[in-house]
Motif scaffolding. Structure first.
Motif, short mmCIF file in Angstrom:
data_model
loop_
_atom_site.label_atom_id
_atom_site.label_comp_id
_atom_site.label_asym_id
_atom_site.label_seq_id
_atom_site.Cartn_x
_atom_site.Cartn_y
_atom_site.Cartn_z
N GLY A 70 0.81 -1.21 0.00
CA GLY A 70 0.00 0.00 0.00
C GLY A 70 0.85 1.26 0.00
N ILE A 71 2.16 1.09 -0.11
CA ILE A 71 3.11 2.20 0.01
C ILE A 71 3.81 2.45 -1.32
CG2 ILE A 71 5.23 2.97 1.18
CD1 ILE A 71 2.78 2.73 3.05
N ARG A 72 4.07 3.70 -1.59
CA ARG A 72 4.95 4.10 -2.68
C ARG A 72 5.92 5.12 -2.11
NH1 ARG A 72 2.10 7.71 -7.17
NH2 ARG A 72 1.96 9.69 -6.08
N ILE A 117 4.83 -0.46 -3.93
CA ILE A 117 5.89 -1.36 -3.48
C ILE A 117 5.27 -2.66 -3.01
CG2 ILE A 117 7.75 -1.70 -1.80
CD1 ILE A 117 8.11 1.39 -1.86
N MET A 118 5.64 -3.75 -3.68
CA MET A 118 5.15 -5.07 -3.31
C MET A 118 6.36 -5.93 -2.98
SD MET A 118 1.87 -5.58 -5.72
CE MET A 118 2.25 -4.76 -7.24
N ILE A 119 6.25 -6.67 -1.90
CA ILE A 119 7.38 -7.43 -1.38
C ILE A 119 7.04 -8.91 -1.41
CG2 ILE A 119 8.85 -7.81 0.63
CD1 ILE A 119 8.27 -4.84 1.38
N LYS A 120 7.83 -9.68 -2.17
CA LYS A 120 7.59 -11.12 -2.29
C LYS A 120 8.60 -11.86 -1.43
CE LYS A 120 6.68 -14.72 -5.68
NZ LYS A 120 6.72 -15.07 -7.10
N MET A 121 8.08 -12.65 -0.51
CA MET A 121 8.94 -13.38 0.43
C MET A 121 8.58 -14.85 0.47
SD MET A 121 9.20 -10.67 3.61
CE MET A 121 10.31 -11.72 4.53
N SER A 122 9.58 -15.65 0.86
CA SER A 122 9.41 -17.10 1.04
C SER A 122 9.95 -17.50 2.40
CB SER A 122 10.21 -17.88 -0.01
OG SER A 122 9.77 -17.59 -1.29
N CYS A 123 9.45 -18.62 2.90
CA CYS A 123 9.95 -19.21 4.14
C CYS A 123 10.72 -20.47 3.75
CB CYS A 123 8.80 -19.55 5.07
SG CYS A 123 9.29 -20.38 6.59
#
Length: 169
Positions: A70-72, A117-123
């Motif tokens: 939700g941020i730019r 800004i979209m953040i893609k993460m993995s565990c």
């Protein structure tokens, strides 16, 4: 200290489109949007601006999740925002960004997706069935502003319009 950037929220319409694509089960997207916290530093000595989960997020072993923040960010020319996982998530749960380090360039702000800004993460935890839970409003990533330079013979003239990998399209 240099002041080189400013965080803003993307429009509700942009957030809703991106959020529903990745979290279609959400009942009240407006409530998620209204609860978005702007990135901030925790202490005067912190280099990183914490990005907060817009809603509860569970990172499951072996799976990736793309989180629309939700941020730019409006960033001065000559600066970049590098995004990393919060160190606690990496240390305790082996959560990591799928692209290792997220790079937010200054011209991303004007992209057709509003520079969302979209953040893609993995565990990547060692034990089977492991999950990492981040509650709504808790930090899950951090961004650090870094100055950069260009070569004397630089001739870049491209125009960005998009997100991941858009500079080569």
């Amino acid at each position: 200290m240099f002041r080189v950037a400013e965080f803003e929220k993307v429009s509700f319409e942009q957030f809703e489109k991106d959020w529903i694509k990745h979290f279609p089960q959400t009942k009240d997207v407006r409530a998620v949007y209204d609860s978005i916290k702007m990135p901030k530093r925790a202490t005067t000595g912190s280099a990183g601006y914490d990005f907060y989960a817009p809603d509860d997020i569970t990172f499951e072993k072996g799976k990736s999740i793309l989180v629309p923040t939700g941020i730019r960010c409006r960033i001065d020319n000559g600066w970049v925002l590098s995004v990393y996982p919060r160190s606690g998530l990496g240390f305790k749960h082996r959560c990591q960004l799928d692209n290792t380090v997220g790079i937010i360039d200054s011209d991303y702000y004007n992209s057709s997706n509003e520079g969302h800004i979209m953040i893609k993460m993995s565990c990547d935890a060692h034990d089977a069935g492991h999950t990492a839970f981040v509650a709504s409003g808790d930090g899950f990533a951090q961004g650090i502003f870094t100055q950069f330079a260009i070569t004397v013979d630089d001739s870049a003239d491209g125009i960005r319009d998009g997100g991941f990998g858009s500079t080569t399209k």
